[in-house]
Design a protein around this motif. Structure first.
Motif, PDB file in Angstrom:
ATOM      1  N   VAL A   1     -47.920  46.395  22.567  1.00 49.51           N
ATOM      2  CA  VAL A   1     -46.748  46.326  23.456  1.00 49.51           C
ATOM      3  C   VAL A   1     -47.032  47.065  24.764  1.00 49.51           C
ATOM      4  O   VAL A   1     -46.624  46.616  25.849  1.00 49.51           O
ATOM      5  CB  VAL A   1     -45.488  46.859  22.739  1.00 49.51           C
ATOM      6  CG1 VAL A   1     -44.298  46.911  23.700  1.00 49.51           C
ATOM      7  CG2 VAL A   1     -45.153  45.972  21.542  1.00 49.51           C
TER       8      VAL A   1
ATOM      9  N   LEU B   1     -43.670  44.035  15.905  1.00 50.14           N
ATOM     10  CA  LEU B   1     -43.378  43.789  17.331  1.00 50.14           C
ATOM     11  C   LEU B   1     -41.877  43.882  17.586  1.00 50.14           C
ATOM     12  O   LEU B   1     -41.432  44.489  18.568  1.00 50.14           O
ATOM     13  CB  LEU B   1     -43.893  42.407  17.744  1.00 50.14           C
ATOM     14  CG  LEU B   1     -45.391  42.275  18.006  1.00 50.14           C
ATOM     15  CD1 LEU B   1     -45.785  40.798  18.128  1.00 50.14           C
ATOM     16  CD2 LEU B   1     -45.813  43.034  19.258  1.00 50.14           C
TER      17      LEU B   1
ATOM     18  N   ILE C   1     -49.693  47.877  16.883  1.00 52.38           N
ATOM     19  CA  ILE C   1     -48.617  47.195  17.606  1.00 52.38           C
ATOM     20  C   ILE C   1     -48.028  47.995  18.779  1.00 52.38           C
ATOM     21  O   ILE C   1     -47.785  47.413  19.855  1.00 52.38           O
ATOM     22  CB  ILE C   1     -47.536  46.709  16.616  1.00 52.38           C
ATOM     23  CG1 ILE C   1     -48.096  45.534  15.799  1.00 52.38           C
ATOM     24  CG2 ILE C   1     -46.250  46.294  17.334  1.00 52.38           C
ATOM     25  CD1 ILE C   1     -48.647  44.369  16.635  1.00 52.38           C
TER      26      ILE C   1
ATOM     27  N   ASN D   1     -46.552  34.920  17.593  1.00 51.62           N
ATOM     28  CA  ASN D   1     -47.358  35.740  16.687  1.00 51.62           C
ATOM     29  C   ASN D   1     -47.769  35.003  15.418  1.00 51.62           C
ATOM     30  O   ASN D   1     -48.778  35.327  14.804  1.00 51.62           O
ATOM     31  CB  ASN D   1     -46.536  36.990  16.318  1.00 51.62           C
ATOM     32  CG  ASN D   1     -47.121  37.730  15.142  1.00 51.62           C
ATOM     33  OD1 ASN D   1     -48.115  38.424  15.260  1.00 51.62           O
ATOM     34  ND2 ASN D   1     -46.501  37.567  13.955  1.00 51.62           N
TER      35      ASN D   1
END
Ligand SMILES: NC(=O)c1ccc[n+]([C@@H]2O[C@H](COP(=O)([O-])OP(=O)(O)OC[C@H]3O[C@@H](n4cnc5c(N)ncnc54)[C@H](OP(=O)(O)O)[C@@H]3O)[C@@H](O)[C@H]2O)c1
Length: 236
Positions: A212, A25, A208, A90
């Motif tokens: 996002v 991330l 990921i 996370n």
């Protein structure tokens, strides 16, 4: 970078960024030009520190064990005056995931409940005032958190802890009827990390960047949603 571009630069706080999905991330937000605060436990060097050289002053590494409330409060103090566009919690653990609930030790069950459900909510409750109006508060849930989709069992203590996270996030959302912030629970898919293991179906690069994208596309939407990496609603 022009002063105009600097003004537009957004900031994400990624909690639990030493490795795996949290590290990815951070990498993804940096790639998209954001300023990122990433947290690690303890003083040891982690793969996150390897990004410092290329990210320069766009990456700030902070220390946080989410299971220690005093550390959450101290981070809140250190970040005073740093407006966040995204807060993404996370961090998580999976212990003895092969054991059915009757064989799972009390310690493992309690540790997962604390780290996966209680501590992420403490982080959110303590840091939420840093999140700008119109910003996003996200927590890494799991497809396994879905009660409705649980037809196979497996990962039983972990599954229960992530379902608890979802329920606690719903309670948090219910207390903020006029919130202008976007609230998300994210199911990233089964991903090859230390936790996901080598047999997982997805590479980090298949999860990921999509996660996002989902956070970005949901920005500005009010209320709480439980979404997978494709932006699809997961049944509670
Ligand atoms: N991989 C998957 O297939 C998958 C699927 C669904 C959901 N998830 C969720 O996605 C998140 C990341 O998973 P991952 O696969 O990247 O796992 P991972 O490789 O095991 O990484 C876990 C991360 O959480 C951090 N962490 C654990 N306990 C912490 C604590 N008390 N305080 C602060 N940080 C803590 C770890 O830090 P340290 O390095 O210090 O241990 C590490 O950065 C977790 O919430 C997980 O449940 C993963």
């Amino acid at each position: 970078m022009t002063s105009n571009e600097q003004q537009k630069q957004q900031t994400a706080l990624i909690v639990g960024a030493s490795r795996g999905l949290g590290l990815a991330l951070v990498e993804e937000y940096l790639k998209r030009g954001w300023r990122v605060v990433g947290t690690v436990r303890g003083q040891a060097r982690t793969p996150l520190h390897d990004l410092e050289a290329s990210a320069g002053d766009r990456l700030l590494i902070e220390q946080l064990d989410i299971d220690v409330p005093e550390q959450i409060a101290a981070l809140r103090e250190r970040l005073q005056g740093v407006p966040l566009d995204v807060l993404f919690v996370n961090a998580g653990i999976a212990l003895d995931s092969d054991k059915p609930i009757g064989e799972l030790g009390t310690d493992a069950f309690v540790r997962m409940m604390v780290t996966n459900a209680l501590s992420p909510m403490r982080v959110i409750e303590t840091l939420d005032t840093l999140v700008a109006p119109g910003g996003v508060i996200a927590a890494m849930s799991s497809g396994l958190a879905s009660v409705g989709n649980n037809t196979d069992g497996g990962w039983e203590g972990y599954r229960a802890s992530k379902a608890a996270l979802n329920t606690l996030m719903r309670s948090y959302a219910a207390r903020q009827p006029v919130s202008t912030r976007t609230l998300l629970l994210i199911a990233p898919g089964w991903v090859r990390t230390d936790m996901g293991g080598p047999d997982a179906t997805l590479d980090i690069s298949e999860s990921i960047p999509r996660v996002v994208d989902v956070v970005t596309s949901q920005t500005g939407c009010s209320g709480l949603q439980y979404l997978n990496r494709l932006g699809e609603t997961v049944p509670w």
